[in-house]
Design an enzyme around this catalytic site. Structure first.
Site, short mmCIF file in Angstrom:
data_model
loop_
_atom_site.label_atom_id
_atom_site.label_comp_id
_atom_site.label_asym_id
_atom_site.label_seq_id
_atom_site.Cartn_x
_atom_site.Cartn_y
_atom_site.Cartn_z
N HIS A 252 110.40 -76.94 -130.47
CA HIS A 252 110.98 -76.09 -129.41
C HIS A 252 110.69 -76.69 -128.04
O HIS A 252 111.59 -76.77 -127.18
CB HIS A 252 110.38 -74.68 -129.52
CG HIS A 252 110.78 -73.75 -128.42
ND1 HIS A 252 111.84 -72.87 -128.53
CD2 HIS A 252 110.27 -73.56 -127.18
CE1 HIS A 252 111.95 -72.18 -127.41
NE2 HIS A 252 111.00 -72.58 -126.57
N GLU A 253 109.45 -77.13 -127.81
CA GLU A 253 109.10 -77.73 -126.52
C GLU A 253 109.80 -79.07 -126.32
O GLU A 253 110.23 -79.39 -125.20
CB GLU A 253 107.58 -77.92 -126.43
CG GLU A 253 106.78 -76.62 -126.45
CD GLU A 253 107.16 -75.70 -125.30
OE1 GLU A 253 107.47 -76.21 -124.21
OE2 GLU A 253 107.16 -74.47 -125.49
N HIS A 256 113.25 -78.47 -125.03
CA HIS A 256 113.29 -78.24 -123.58
C HIS A 256 113.29 -79.57 -122.83
O HIS A 256 114.00 -79.74 -121.83
CB HIS A 256 112.08 -77.41 -123.15
CG HIS A 256 112.22 -75.94 -123.41
ND1 HIS A 256 113.32 -75.22 -122.99
CD2 HIS A 256 111.40 -75.05 -124.01
CE1 HIS A 256 113.17 -73.95 -123.35
NE2 HIS A 256 112.01 -73.82 -123.98
N GLU A 320 116.55 -70.67 -123.92
CA GLU A 320 115.52 -70.40 -124.93
C GLU A 320 116.16 -70.29 -126.31
O GLU A 320 115.63 -70.79 -127.30
CB GLU A 320 114.76 -69.12 -124.58
CG GLU A 320 113.84 -69.23 -123.37
CD GLU A 320 112.72 -70.23 -123.58
OE1 GLU A 320 112.23 -70.35 -124.73
OE2 GLU A 320 112.32 -70.86 -122.60
#
Length: 408
Positions: A252-253, A256, A320
């Site tokens: 997930h990071e 980003h 997100e």
């Protein structure tokens, strides 16, 4: 990324980008108009200000040199402190002694010359600029004001951009303090290998990894470019998640980073940064007369600030969703990402009450939003405003529901 998710993101991005460009254009036009008016006004009064500064320098020079001359004459006629020694009252004598020391010790000629130069130099410069520009070269004050106003706006905007880029370092420092970084080479190597594996699967440059001692389950990404970024992971997050959930959060990071979310959101927030810069400028001036000049700007800037404050979180929340889906695709396990979100939401609420070091100023950099603090009055409306309208994260339940739809 699914077509529906991609379309939703690009629609929000397009709307936010149009609003950002229009807002920046209006702010630049308002700033330029104010700068031109001030510059033209200053051009007409340039010679007057120069003469006034020279006059003030002359008055200061006469006063200080007279002081030096009088003290030099008195020193020849009498010894210092003679008046104080003739006074019987001890408090009065000490006060006279202190006053005598001040009066009896004027500034040196070098100090006087430096002070006069600070007044006379700008005065001479203003007079020469006026004579050269408007008398010798025959410049039009209006054209001068337009050119100088443009220079002011460009320099001010450039300074704001530089300040925004520099702010990334301060955010990293603040996050590192909040996470309470520890040196654990073995654990960092293990985590780095996970990140390297996931970055290879995602086609993303491998960022640096650091671990904090905080018991709160947190993870955050700092940096505008993937190759120069850092992933911060707390000890609490490592303890709260199993291996599959941890992989999902790290993916997930990385999403980003790969999507350059920090850079995109910073760019979209630029109108708000310009308005905040004007507020800071007003406080630095600390002058009611100078503040009056900014009132027209604030009349224009206030609605633009509100619009930008509403538009940017809409994009942030949707990004997100995009990062969640990307993590599910990289790991091939949407259930692990959903489970990680559920665990983080629960553990965050439990552990945040015992961690007194945490601040919510960096909440936008976390995986989930921090737990809500109940309020005595208007709790529901306040929560709706700060979580649903201005919040940077969607509801965890909504994110989990979207991930579960991928499983089905």
């Amino acid at each position: 990324m699914s077509l529906r998710l991609k379309l939703g993101l690009w629609v929000r991005m397009a709307v936010a980008l149009v609003l950002t460009v229009v807002s920046v254009g209006i702010l630049l036009a308002a700033e330029f108009a104010l700068a031109v008016v001030v510059s033209i006004f200053g051009a007409f009064l340039m010679q007057t200000f120069g003469v006034a500064l020279l006059g003030l320098a002359g008055v200061v020079a006469v006063c200080l040199l007279s002081w030096v001359a009088i003290v030099a004459g008195l020193r020849r006629m009498t010894a210092p402190g003679i008046l104080a020694r003739r006074i019987d009252s001890d408090p009065v004598r000490k006060a006279v002694q202190r006053a005598g020391q001040v009066v009896w010790e004027p500034p040196s000629l070098r100090t006087i010359g430096r002070g006069i130069g600070l007044l006379a130099g700008p005065g001479v410069g203003l007079i020469l600029c006026y004579q050269l520009g408007f008398v010798v070269l025959g410049l039009d004050p209006i054209r001068f004001g337009i050119a100088f106003g443009a220079i002011i706006v460009v320099c001010y905007t450039g300074w704001l951009v530089y300040d925004e880029l520099r702010a990334a370092g301060s955010v990293r420092t603040q996050l590192e303090d909040e996470y309470d970084l520890v040196a654990d080479s073995e654990q960092e190597q293990t985590l780095s290998r996970r990140v390297q594996r996931l970055a290879a699967q995602a086609g993303c440059p491998v960022p640096e990894v650091e671990i904090g001692a905080s018991r709160l389950p947190q993870a955050a990404t700092v940096g505008y470019r993937p190759e120069n970024s850092i992933i911060l992971v707390s000890q609490g997050l490592i303890e709260s998640l199993d291996d599959e959930e941890l992989d999902a959060v790290l993916a997930h990071e990385l999403a980003h980073l790969l999507n350059r979310d920090a850079a995109v959101l910073t760019a979209l927030s630029f109108p708000r940064s310009k308005v905040q810069g004007l507020v800071d400028l007003m406080y630095r001036w600390d002058s009611s007369d100078a503040d009056i000049l900014l009132i027209p700007l604030f009349v224009v800037a206030t609605p633009l600030y509100v619009v930008n404050r509403l538009a940017v979180p809409t994009v942030a929340r949707y990004r997100e969703y995009v990062a969640d889906r990307a993590a599910a695709e990289v790991t091939g396990n949407p259930a692990a990402m959903a489970s990680a979100l559920s665990t983080l939401d629960r553990e965050y609420a439990v552990r945040s009450s015992t961690d007194l070091r945490v601040t919510w100023s960096t909440a936008a950099f976390g995986v989930v939003a921090p737990p809500w603090e109940e309020r005595k009055f208007f709790d529901r409306s306040t929560r709706f405003l700060y979580r649903r309208i201005l919040g940077t994260h969607p509801r965890t339940a909504d994110r989990i529901e979207r991930l579960r739809s991928q499983i089905e």
